[in-house]
Design a protein around this motif. Structure first.
Motif, PDB file in Angstrom:
ATOM      1  N   ALA A 157      68.315  12.620  28.553  1.00  0.00           N
ATOM      2  CA  ALA A 157      67.312  11.133  29.460  1.00  0.00           C
ATOM      3  C   ALA A 157      66.377  12.725  30.000  1.00  0.00           C
ATOM      4  O   ALA A 157      65.665  11.664  30.624  1.00  0.00           O
ATOM      5  CB  ALA A 157      68.338  11.149  30.013  1.00  0.00           C
ATOM      6  N   GLY A 158      65.974  13.741  29.073  1.00  0.00           N
ATOM      7  CA  GLY A 158      64.603  13.608  29.671  1.00  0.00           C
ATOM      8  C   GLY A 158      64.910  15.349  30.918  1.00  0.00           C
ATOM      9  O   GLY A 158      63.812  16.057  30.980  1.00  0.00           O
ATOM     10  N   MET A 159      65.937  15.118  30.670  1.00  0.00           N
ATOM     11  CA  MET A 159      66.136  16.685  32.162  1.00  0.00           C
ATOM     12  C   MET A 159      65.148  18.002  32.145  1.00  0.00           C
ATOM     13  O   MET A 159      64.800  18.024  33.197  1.00  0.00           O
ATOM     14  CB  MET A 159      67.094  16.287  32.979  1.00  0.00           C
ATOM     15  N   PRO A 160      66.041  18.072  30.827  1.00  0.00           N
ATOM     16  CA  PRO A 160      65.836  19.748  30.705  1.00  0.00           C
ATOM     17  C   PRO A 160      64.225  19.954  30.460  1.00  0.00           C
ATOM     18  O   PRO A 160      64.246  20.988  30.302  1.00  0.00           O
ATOM     19  CB  PRO A 160      66.692  19.414  28.462  1.00  0.00           C
ATOM     20  N   VAL A 161      63.163  18.886  29.587  1.00  0.00           N
ATOM     21  CA  VAL A 161      61.873  19.675  29.666  1.00  0.00           C
ATOM     22  C   VAL A 161      61.024  18.677  31.238  1.00  0.00           C
ATOM     23  O   VAL A 161      60.001  18.799  30.725  1.00  0.00           O
ATOM     24  CB  VAL A 161      61.389  19.287  28.467  1.00  0.00           C
ATOM     25  N   ASN A 162      62.018  18.325  32.162  1.00  0.00           N
ATOM     26  CA  ASN A 162      60.958  17.596  33.086  1.00  0.00           C
ATOM     27  C   ASN A 162      60.789  18.996  33.849  1.00  0.00           C
ATOM     28  O   ASN A 162      60.618  20.276  34.036  1.00  0.00           O
ATOM     29  CB  ASN A 162      62.069  16.402  34.256  1.00  0.00           C
TER      30      ASN A 162
END
Length: 472
Positions: A369-374
């Motif tokens: 859900a986008g966490m790793p590039v936040n």
């Protein structure tokens, strides 16, 4: 992370101020047993700032279990913990290490600077921030709350971390380890680094190549962008690993079976996470389910917890309690994780760029859900980072990498980048298995025996692929 390499980087271990400092005193060992072991401990005093080698000192607490057959002793096997921020003090007692290795090596563990029984750090984080080291976007993909939290965590670390916090970084941990080598009276170190410890081990092999003996790097991160790359690679690793969980969750003999077909487990998980985004349950949100997935994919033993949480979300039943470390341990671990990755490399600060990256990642890798590039607290970090050590192929050919094919944290794609960077210095054993941690972790006889033979003989094997063991 932005990497800078000086042409003389391989000589860093020879020319840093630490090398000009007086050698460390020999260690004074005292009993500190763990049940059933003969472990003993000592305190190593190291420079807070290696640019001032005769200045303030801090403690690094170390442990050992001497070789069981002194007449056959080869040397020291240093056990480098992961994290960053994990304790390694009791690893000589708690790691599953073959008897023949225990016979020939002194097993040495340690708490890295800033951790546990060494001189520790804390950011005194509020309850809402403590342990929140993974920046999950809002249910709609927005990152405004992450920006606010990142600023708040960075400010807390700057206010409460003290002078030690500014000197927490991988090169300084590596310098501490070379001081430990000297204090142990060893010309060379053998070591087994796990997870983040593989980066520590690779940096040691770059800064002090002449002092390496037998090097094992287990579950290796991508060296190209260091911590930024490690975080980003979760989106790949979770996708690699999820099919193992799906097969387990569709097994007819499984009392926690979730679907008749493994292919149905993924859409079920995504639907339940979206349902929790819309209507959270007491003790479980959509992001809580996603984070539980990531953490419990590390071992097959975590699969039942994922299934229990999914069943609770599906049926509206009580949410199982997930174990949490004590408050002081969590404060220390959170501070170390944030501080190390922020001090180790430069992080971009553009909120707009992170918003775009999160939107793209959510589309391509919905499980995370986008966490790793936040955005993280590192985008607001008040201190200048060190220049990352570039890993190269300069040095002896004595590095054996061991890697699961389906690792949620350090995926095979990233490990292959480390293998390329090390060139002829390294060989890699690739194990047809899932989870984080390969050697002595999943019952794969081929992988385990290959690493053990190397530790005992010092002879690197060829690059090897080990098939799955029966039952895996």
């Amino acid at each position: 992370m932005k990497m800078v390499l000086l042409s003389a980087l391989c000589l860093v271990g020879l020319v840093t101020p630490a090398a000009a400092a007086a050698p460390p005193e020999r260690l004074r060992w005292e009993p500190c047993p763990v049940a059933g072991s003969a472990q003993e401990c000592a305190t190593l005093r190291v420079p807070l700032d290696y640019r001032e080698p005769h200045g303030e000192r801090i403690d690094v607490r170390v442990s050992r279990i001497p070789a069981r057959k002194p007449e056959a002793r080869h040397g020291v096997l240093l056990l480098i913990p992961g994290g960053p921020g994990s304790s390694g003090l009791n690893r000589p007692s708690t790691l599953d290490i073959p008897a023949e290795v225990r016979d020939r090596f002194d097993l040495v563990g340690f708490d890295p600077r800033g951790v546990g029984k060494s001189t520790p750090i804390s950011c005194a984080l509020s309850p809402e921030d403590n342990g929140k080291t993974m920046p999950w976007p809002d249910a709609d993909g927005g990152i405004e709350a992450n920006v606010v939290q990142g600023e708040r965590i960075a400010e807390a670390c700057a206010e409460h971390g003290g002078p030690v916090l500014r000197h927490i970084n991988t090169p300084n941990e590596v310098r501490d380890l070379d001081r430990l080598r000297q204090a142990l009276g060893e010309r060379k170190l053998s070591y087994w680094g796990l997870s983040y410890g593989t980066y520590v081990g690779a940096v040691y092999a770059t800064m002090f190549p002449q002092h390496t003996d037998r090097v094992v790097l287990d579950s290796t991160g991508d060296p190209r962008r260091v911590a930024r790359g490690w975080l980003a690679n979760y989106q790949i690793g979770v996708e690699d690993r999820f099919p193992d969980f799906a097969r387990w969750a569709a097994d007819p003999g499984n009392q926690l079976r979730l679907a008749d077909d493994p292919a149905a487990v993924r859409p079920l998980f995504l639907d339940l996470a979206a349902k929790l985004d819309r209507t959270p349950m007491p003790g479980l949100t959509g992001n809580g389910l996603r984070e539980a997935l990531l953490r419990n994919l590390y071992t097959d033993a975590g699969f039942p917890m994922i299934a229990q949480l999914m069943i609770a979300a599906r049926d509206g039943t009580a949410v199982p309690v997930q174990p949490q470390p004590p408050e002081d341990v969590l404060q220390n671990a959170s501070a170390m994780a944030v501080t190390t990755v922020c001090n180790d490399v430069e992080w971009p600060g553009s909120v707009r760029a992170h918003e775009r990256a999160v939107a793209e990642s959510r589309e391509r890798f919905p499980l995370t859900a986008g966490m790793p590039v936040n955005i993280t607290p590192c985008s607001f970090w008040p201190y200048e980072p060190v220049k990352p050590v570039r890993i190269t192929d300069h040095g002896p050919s004595n590095v054996l990498m061991v890697q699961n094919e389906r690792d949620p944290s350090t995926p095979l794609a990233g490990a292959r980048e480390m293998r390329r960077a090390l060139g002829d210095r390294a060989r890699m054993v690739t194990v047809d298995s899932g989870g984080h941690g390969a050697y002595r972790a999943n019952g794969n006889a081929c992988g385990d025996e290959t690493v053990t033979r190397y530790l005992l003989s010092g002879r690197l094997p060829a690059d090897t692929t080990c098939p799955a063991s029966s039952g895996q």
